[in-house]
Design a protein around this motif. Structure first.
Motif, short mmCIF file in Angstrom:
data_model
loop_
_atom_site.label_atom_id
_atom_site.label_comp_id
_atom_site.label_asym_id
_atom_site.label_seq_id
_atom_site.Cartn_x
_atom_site.Cartn_y
_atom_site.Cartn_z
N CYS A 261 6.43 -9.98 37.56
CA CYS A 261 7.88 -10.18 37.69
C CYS A 261 8.22 -11.66 37.81
O CYS A 261 9.19 -12.14 37.20
N ILE A 262 7.43 -12.40 38.59
CA ILE A 262 7.68 -13.83 38.74
C ILE A 262 7.56 -14.54 37.40
O ILE A 262 8.42 -15.35 37.01
N GLN A 263 6.49 -14.23 36.67
CA GLN A 263 6.23 -14.95 35.42
C GLN A 263 7.20 -14.56 34.32
O GLN A 263 7.48 -15.37 33.42
N ILE A 264 7.74 -13.36 34.35
CA ILE A 264 8.78 -12.99 33.39
C ILE A 264 9.98 -13.91 33.58
O ILE A 264 10.56 -14.42 32.60
N ALA A 265 10.36 -14.15 34.84
CA ALA A 265 11.47 -15.07 35.10
C ALA A 265 11.13 -16.49 34.65
O ALA A 265 11.94 -17.16 34.01
N VAL A 266 9.92 -16.94 34.97
CA VAL A 266 9.52 -18.32 34.64
C VAL A 266 9.55 -18.55 33.14
O VAL A 266 10.23 -19.47 32.64
N TYR A 267 8.81 -17.73 32.40
CA TYR A 267 8.63 -18.02 30.97
C TYR A 267 9.79 -17.55 30.11
O TYR A 267 10.03 -18.11 29.04
N SER A 328 16.70 -16.85 42.51
CA SER A 328 16.34 -17.15 41.12
C SER A 328 17.03 -16.18 40.16
O SER A 328 17.59 -16.59 39.14
N GLY A 329 17.00 -14.89 40.49
CA GLY A 329 17.69 -13.91 39.65
C GLY A 329 19.17 -14.18 39.58
O GLY A 329 19.78 -14.07 38.50
N LEU A 330 19.77 -14.55 40.70
CA LEU A 330 21.19 -14.88 40.71
C LEU A 330 21.48 -16.09 39.81
O LEU A 330 22.44 -16.08 39.03
N GLY A 331 20.63 -17.10 39.89
CA GLY A 331 20.83 -18.29 39.06
C GLY A 331 20.73 -17.99 37.58
O GLY A 331 21.54 -18.47 36.78
N ILE A 332 19.74 -17.17 37.20
CA ILE A 332 19.58 -16.82 35.78
C ILE A 332 20.82 -16.05 35.29
O ILE A 332 21.33 -16.31 34.20
N ALA A 415 16.85 -11.83 34.90
CA ALA A 415 17.36 -11.82 36.27
C ALA A 415 16.93 -10.55 37.00
O ALA A 415 16.54 -10.58 38.18
N GLY A 416 16.98 -9.43 36.29
CA GLY A 416 16.56 -8.17 36.89
C GLY A 416 15.10 -8.18 37.29
O GLY A 416 14.73 -7.66 38.36
N ALA A 417 14.25 -8.78 36.46
CA ALA A 417 12.82 -8.87 36.78
C ALA A 417 12.60 -9.66 38.06
O ALA A 417 11.76 -9.30 38.90
N ALA A 418 13.36 -10.75 38.24
CA ALA A 418 13.21 -11.57 39.45
C ALA A 418 13.60 -10.77 40.69
O ALA A 418 12.92 -10.83 41.73
N VAL A 419 14.67 -9.99 40.61
CA VAL A 419 15.12 -9.19 41.76
C VAL A 419 14.11 -8.09 42.09
O VAL A 419 13.80 -7.83 43.26
N VAL A 420 13.57 -7.46 41.05
CA VAL A 420 12.52 -6.44 41.27
C VAL A 420 11.33 -7.07 41.99
O VAL A 420 10.75 -6.50 42.92
N GLY A 421 10.95 -8.28 41.57
CA GLY A 421 9.85 -8.99 42.23
C GLY A 421 10.13 -9.24 43.70
O GLY A 421 9.24 -9.13 44.55
N ALA A 422 11.38 -9.57 44.03
CA ALA A 422 11.76 -9.80 45.42
C ALA A 422 11.57 -8.52 46.25
O ALA A 422 11.05 -8.57 47.37
#
Length: 449
Positions: A261-267, A328-332, A415-422
């Motif tokens: 989930c983290i890397q989906i947001a990053v890349y 991070s998800g909010l920012g994206i 953004a959704g991936a980042a929130v799931v990671g959280a």
């Protein structure tokens, strides 16, 4: 987890050894990471030139960008196990030299097939570098200093993008010099740098504290005692697994999912950031856009210096990490719908702060449960499968945009991936009692900053 308190003299010796290790090792490891990230992500700057001069479509670019992570994932675990056996110095040098050679070969890319092959091979060559460094840090830094040391190393991610934006944009503007396209200058120069630094690594790195001729004997002995105490504490709480069992351990697999989930947001953001900034500002990708893309990474650099140290002090790695991923998800998401350039850039800065600063916090968690070859294999698997996010992200982003006929749909998916990671990060509290949080019976020795 805590280790038994030691006498004051031993504490001072360990503190001195840690400071000496930071000064000696972290800057060079940081340089290696900067170069590694440049060589895997500089393709984002070459995207438009590759389309014009080589005929690589947006869909082919997304597939090729992601294929790096397939090769990377397949060879992560064997690479880390080899490094654990033969030592970091030679293995990391091998990794850098081979990936530099392959990165340079992108100068001659002539179509989609060659682009796919080289991206895959680049991933194979670089496999093991990042988890190898994480493993290497466990040889040098006690657990209560590891998030801080890992944070210093992971400064390489924002630094690579701060330096890489202007550097890659500037190299593109050499288009026509010597009869070569800008993307050829980009791949050639940055690939050769990796080869040169890999050669230096052979002579500069030291495998373990016992072999460090740059550290006094009493400091070496005290540091080794402390690291061995950490290892015994892990083993007493079930941390002694074989490497094969570590690969199917439920905790390790759960960490893989969080890392994904983290890397989906990053890349998902990194591979398209130059073109997104260009669209926001109405400029072509070049030096100015390169400078602007460095702004989110400057903010992330400040965050990664400050936040891991606070997390170490407060021992709230999970909670702070979950908050960072949520931000991070909010920012994206906000960057997708922002009505003006200033708000959009601020949102991108928030996104970068979140997904960069969470990573050193996340990587302290596996070291609470694993040691030895299990830790080597676990790091390799978590990073390898997690970094498949680099394959998933650009393809999901393109799929979402095409499916919903919306340029913002892809960013909402990220953004959704980042929130799931959280959420998953918070759910690690449901695992069996983590020794670092609940099983402490003796306080860890206090350390001087």
């Amino acid at each position: 987890m805590a280790v038994p308190a030691t006498d004051e003299a031993d504490v001072r010796l360990v503190d001195s050894a840690v400071r000496r290790s930071v000064v000696r090792l972290i800057p060079f490891l940081l340089l290696m990471y900067v170069i590694a990230f440049l060589d895997r992500s500089n393709v984002s700057f070459a995207k438009e030139e590759l389309e014009i001069h080589v005929g690589i479509s947006t869909a082919a670019y997304a597939l090729g960008a992601g294929l790096f992570f397939v090769g990377y994932a397949v060879f992560e675990v064997p690479s880390n196990l080899i490094m654990h056996k033969v030592g970091a110095r030679w293995w990391m040098a091998r990794i850098m030299i081979t990936w530099g050679i392959i990165a340079t070969a992108f100068v001659w890319v002539n179509g989609e097939t060659m682009f796919y092959v080289l991206r895959f091979l680049l991933g194979v060559a670089e496999a093991g570098f990042f988890p190898g460094v994480l493993l290497y840090l466990t040889y040098w830094f006690p657990e209560d200093r590891r998030a801080f040391a890992t944070g210093l190393f992971q400064m390489g991610l924002p630094i690579a993008n701060i330096v890489g934006g202007p550097l890659s944009g500037g190299l593109l503007e050499l288009d026509g010099l010597g009869g070569h396209h800008g993307y050829q200058w980009l791949f050639g120069v940055e690939g050769v740098i990796a080869v040169l630094v890999g050669i230096v690594a052979i002579f500069y790195l030291t495998d373990r504290p016992a072999k460090a001729d740059w550290m006094p004997e009493d400091e070496k002995a005290a540091l080794e005692r402390r690291l061995q105490a950490d290892d015994r504490a892990r083993a007493s709480h079930g941390g002694r697994l074989g490497w094969a069992k570590a690969l199917v351990n439920p905790r390790v697999l759960f960490f893989c999912l969080i890392c994904l989930c983290i890397q989906i947001a990053v890349y998902g953001l990194t591979f398209f950031l130059p073109t997104q900034v260009a669209a926001i500002t109405g400029r072509d990708v070049g030096f100015v856009v390169g400078l602007l893309t460095s702004l989110p990474w400057l903010c992330a650099l400040v965050a990664i210096i400050v936040i891991p140290r606070l997390a170490d002090r407060w021992r709230r790695h999970k909670e702070i990490g979950a908050l960072l991923l949520t931000l991070s998800g909010l920012g994206i998401a906000v960057s997708a719908v922002a009505g003006n350039a200033l708000l959009a850039m601020a949102a991108l800065c928030l996104a970068a702060v979140g997904f960069v600063a969470v990573q050193p916090l996340f990587w302290t968690l596996p070291t609470r449960y694993l040691s030895g070859t299990a830790l080597a294999a676990g790091f390799g698997l978590i990073n390898g499968l997690g970094n498949l996010g680099g394959f998933v992200a650009p393809n999901v982003r393109v799929w979402a945009e095409e499916t919903f006929d919306s340029s913002t749909a892809g960013l909402f998916a990220l953004a959704g991936a980042a929130v799931v990671g959280a959420v998953l990060l918070l759910l690690t509290k449901l695992m069996a009692r983590p020794p670092a949080d609940e099983a402490v019976t003796t306080p860890a020795p206090e350390r001087n900053s």
